[in-house]
Write a protein that holds these residues in place. Structure first.
Motif, PDB file in Angstrom:
ATOM      1  N   VAL A  33       2.835 -10.155 -36.834  1.00 43.81           N
ATOM      2  CA  VAL A  33       1.560  -9.648 -37.267  1.00 43.81           C
ATOM      3  C   VAL A  33       1.235 -10.480 -38.283  1.00 43.81           C
ATOM      4  O   VAL A  33       1.740 -11.209 -39.165  1.00 43.81           O
ATOM      5  CB  VAL A  33       1.476  -8.207 -37.910  1.00 43.81           C
ATOM      6  CG1 VAL A  33       1.770  -7.176 -36.628  1.00 43.81           C
ATOM      7  CG2 VAL A  33       2.560  -7.917 -38.872  1.00 43.81           C
ATOM      8  N   VAL A  34      -0.215 -10.695 -38.478  1.00 45.51           N
ATOM      9  CA  VAL A  34      -0.639 -11.455 -39.433  1.00 45.51           C
ATOM     10  C   VAL A  34      -1.551 -10.362 -40.361  1.00 45.51           C
ATOM     11  O   VAL A  34      -2.235  -9.482 -40.134  1.00 45.51           O
ATOM     12  CB  VAL A  34      -1.846 -12.355 -38.889  1.00 45.51           C
ATOM     13  CG1 VAL A  34      -2.736 -12.918 -40.130  1.00 45.51           C
ATOM     14  CG2 VAL A  34      -1.235 -13.254 -37.810  1.00 45.51           C
ATOM     15  N   VAL A  35      -1.013 -10.345 -41.799  1.00 41.36           N
ATOM     16  CA  VAL A  35      -1.450  -9.604 -42.722  1.00 41.36           C
ATOM     17  C   VAL A  35      -2.435 -10.361 -43.732  1.00 41.36           C
ATOM     18  O   VAL A  35      -1.932 -11.204 -44.087  1.00 41.36           O
ATOM     19  CB  VAL A  35      -0.218  -9.058 -43.359  1.00 41.36           C
ATOM     20  CG1 VAL A  35      -0.883  -8.042 -44.437  1.00 41.36           C
ATOM     21  CG2 VAL A  35       0.489  -8.308 -42.299  1.00 41.36           C
ATOM     22  N   HIS A  59       7.161 -10.883 -40.022  1.00 39.39           N
ATOM     23  CA  HIS A  59       7.905 -10.534 -38.875  1.00 39.39           C
ATOM     24  C   HIS A  59       7.928  -8.994 -38.754  1.00 39.39           C
ATOM     25  O   HIS A  59       8.292  -8.110 -39.880  1.00 39.39           O
ATOM     26  CB  HIS A  59       9.432 -10.926 -39.324  1.00 39.39           C
ATOM     27  CG  HIS A  59      10.139 -10.531 -38.082  1.00 39.39           C
ATOM     28  ND1 HIS A  59      10.164 -11.301 -36.967  1.00 39.39           N
ATOM     29  CD2 HIS A  59      11.481  -9.768 -37.934  1.00 39.39           C
ATOM     30  CE1 HIS A  59      11.233 -10.800 -36.186  1.00 39.39           C
ATOM     31  NE2 HIS A  59      12.129 -10.054 -36.750  1.00 39.39           N
ATOM     32  N   ASP A  60       7.752  -8.492 -37.430  1.00 43.54           N
ATOM     33  CA  ASP A  60       7.703  -7.061 -37.094  1.00 43.54           C
ATOM     34  C   ASP A  60       8.733  -6.787 -35.689  1.00 43.54           C
ATOM     35  O   ASP A  60       8.098  -6.904 -34.877  1.00 43.54           O
ATOM     36  CB  ASP A  60       6.115  -6.637 -36.978  1.00 43.54           C
ATOM     37  CG  ASP A  60       5.872  -5.250 -36.619  1.00 43.54           C
ATOM     38  OD1 ASP A  60       7.071  -4.384 -36.570  1.00 43.54           O
ATOM     39  OD2 ASP A  60       5.108  -4.657 -35.981  1.00 43.54           O
ATOM     40  N   PRO A  78      13.074 -18.151 -44.526  1.00 45.53           N
ATOM     41  CA  PRO A  78      12.336 -18.504 -43.445  1.00 45.53           C
ATOM     42  C   PRO A  78      12.705 -18.119 -41.897  1.00 45.53           C
ATOM     43  O   PRO A  78      13.896 -18.325 -41.578  1.00 45.53           O
ATOM     44  CB  PRO A  78      12.337 -19.853 -43.443  1.00 45.53           C
ATOM     45  CG  PRO A  78      12.890 -20.237 -44.839  1.00 45.53           C
ATOM     46  CD  PRO A  78      13.639 -19.244 -45.427  1.00 45.53           C
ATOM     47  N   LEU A  79      11.885 -17.565 -41.231  1.00 42.60           N
ATOM     48  CA  LEU A  79      12.402 -16.988 -39.734  1.00 42.60           C
ATOM     49  C   LEU A  79      11.893 -17.923 -38.746  1.00 42.60           C
ATOM     50  O   LEU A  79      12.222 -17.859 -37.574  1.00 42.60           O
ATOM     51  CB  LEU A  79      11.833 -15.406 -39.677  1.00 42.60           C
ATOM     52  CG  LEU A  79      12.351 -14.594 -40.669  1.00 42.60           C
ATOM     53  CD1 LEU A  79      11.673 -13.154 -40.496  1.00 42.60           C
ATOM     54  CD2 LEU A  79      13.844 -14.155 -40.294  1.00 42.60           C
ATOM     55  N   TRP A  85       7.919 -13.699 -44.414  1.00 39.03           N
ATOM     56  CA  TRP A  85       7.764 -12.415 -44.588  1.00 39.03           C
ATOM     57  C   TRP A  85       8.183 -11.573 -43.534  1.00 39.03           C
ATOM     58  O   TRP A  85       8.063 -11.751 -42.481  1.00 39.03           O
ATOM     59  CB  TRP A  85       6.187 -12.043 -45.275  1.00 39.03           C
ATOM     60  CG  TRP A  85       5.701 -12.762 -46.357  1.00 39.03           C
ATOM     61  CD1 TRP A  85       5.376 -14.307 -46.245  1.00 39.03           C
ATOM     62  CD2 TRP A  85       5.895 -12.621 -47.719  1.00 39.03           C
ATOM     63  NE1 TRP A  85       4.874 -14.455 -47.404  1.00 39.03           N
ATOM     64  CE2 TRP A  85       5.200 -13.591 -48.430  1.00 39.03           C
ATOM     65  CE3 TRP A  85       5.881 -11.189 -48.153  1.00 39.03           C
ATOM     66  CZ2 TRP A  85       5.027 -13.413 -49.854  1.00 39.03           C
ATOM     67  CZ3 TRP A  85       5.849 -11.175 -49.760  1.00 39.03           C
ATOM     68  CH2 TRP A  85       5.356 -12.309 -50.395  1.00 39.03           C
ATOM     69  N   ARG A  86       8.601 -10.430 -44.050  1.00 40.48           N
ATOM     70  CA  ARG A  86       8.799  -9.342 -43.173  1.00 40.48           C
ATOM     71  C   ARG A  86       8.269  -7.809 -43.383  1.00 40.48           C
ATOM     72  O   ARG A  86       7.992  -7.506 -44.588  1.00 40.48           O
ATOM     73  CB  ARG A  86      10.178  -8.934 -42.675  1.00 40.48           C
ATOM     74  CG  ARG A  86      11.213  -8.463 -43.891  1.00 40.48           C
ATOM     75  CD  ARG A  86      12.714  -8.474 -43.259  1.00 40.48           C
ATOM     76  NE  ARG A  86      13.400  -8.480 -44.670  1.00 40.48           N
ATOM     77  CZ  ARG A  86      13.711  -7.456 -45.515  1.00 40.48           C
ATOM     78  NH1 ARG A  86      13.266  -6.208 -44.943  1.00 40.48           N
ATOM     79  NH2 ARG A  86      14.452  -7.325 -46.495  1.00 40.48           N
ATOM     80  N   LEU A  87       8.000  -7.037 -42.435  1.00 39.67           N
ATOM     81  CA  LEU A  87       7.477  -5.790 -42.436  1.00 39.67           C
ATOM     82  C   LEU A  87       8.227  -4.774 -42.923  1.00 39.67           C
ATOM     83  O   LEU A  87       9.375  -4.702 -42.730  1.00 39.67           O
ATOM     84  CB  LEU A  87       6.816  -5.215 -41.191  1.00 39.67           C
ATOM     85  CG  LEU A  87       6.137  -3.922 -41.309  1.00 39.67           C
ATOM     86  CD1 LEU A  87       4.983  -4.101 -41.860  1.00 39.67           C
ATOM     87  CD2 LEU A  87       6.226  -3.352 -39.871  1.00 39.67           C
ATOM     88  N   VAL A  88       7.912  -3.892 -44.154  1.00 37.28           N
ATOM     89  CA  VAL A  88       8.962  -3.007 -44.652  1.00 37.28           C
ATOM     90  C   VAL A  88       8.501  -1.537 -44.088  1.00 37.28           C
ATOM     91  O   VAL A  88       9.254  -0.825 -43.640  1.00 37.28           O
ATOM     92  CB  VAL A  88       8.741  -3.151 -46.420  1.00 37.28           C
ATOM     93  CG1 VAL A  88       9.623  -1.709 -46.858  1.00 37.28           C
ATOM     94  CG2 VAL A  88       9.160  -4.308 -46.736  1.00 37.28           C
TER      95      VAL A  88
END
Length: 95
Positions: A33-35, A59-60, A78-79, A85-88
C-alpha cells in the motif's frame, strides 16, 4: 551481568524503529500500500505553519488496508527496491 542479558531489549537498536501514522492513498498493488504521512512545519522566512507530506511504500502481507484507511507503519529492513516500511495496524477504517 548487564541489563541487556536480563531484559533482552535495553539499548537494543532493533527496538528503536521509527513509526509513522498516515493515510492509505493507494492499495492497487499486491501486498503493498502507499501511505501518505503529513507533518506540520514552520516556514523559515514567514513563520507560517505549513503541511508537508511524504509517500511511503508499505508492505501489507494480508492485503488488510484499503484506500482511505488511517494506519500505523514501522521501519523495517529493505523488502524491495522501494519498500522499507511495513504495516503494524489499521487505526481507522475508511467510511
Amino acid at each position: 551481568m548487564s541489563d541487556t542479558t536480563t531484559t533482552g531489549h535495553a539499548n537494543n537498536p532493533r527496538n528503536a524503529r521509527k513509526t509513522r501514522q498516515g493515510l492509505v492513498v493507494s492499495d492497487k498493488q499486491d501486498k503493498t500500500v502507499v501511505v501518505r504521512v503529513d507533518r506540520r512545519t514552520t516556514d523559515a522566512t514567514y513563520g507560517k505553519i505549513e503541511t508537508r507530506s511524504k509517500r511511503y511504500h508499505v508492505h501489507d502481507e494480508d492485503n488488510d488496508a484499503n484506500a482511505g484507511d488511517t494506519v500505523r507503519i514501522v521501519e523495517t529492513r529493505p523488502l524491495s527496491k522501494t519498500k522499507r516500511w511495513r504495516l503494524v495496524e489499521v487505526l481507522q477504517r475508511a467510511e
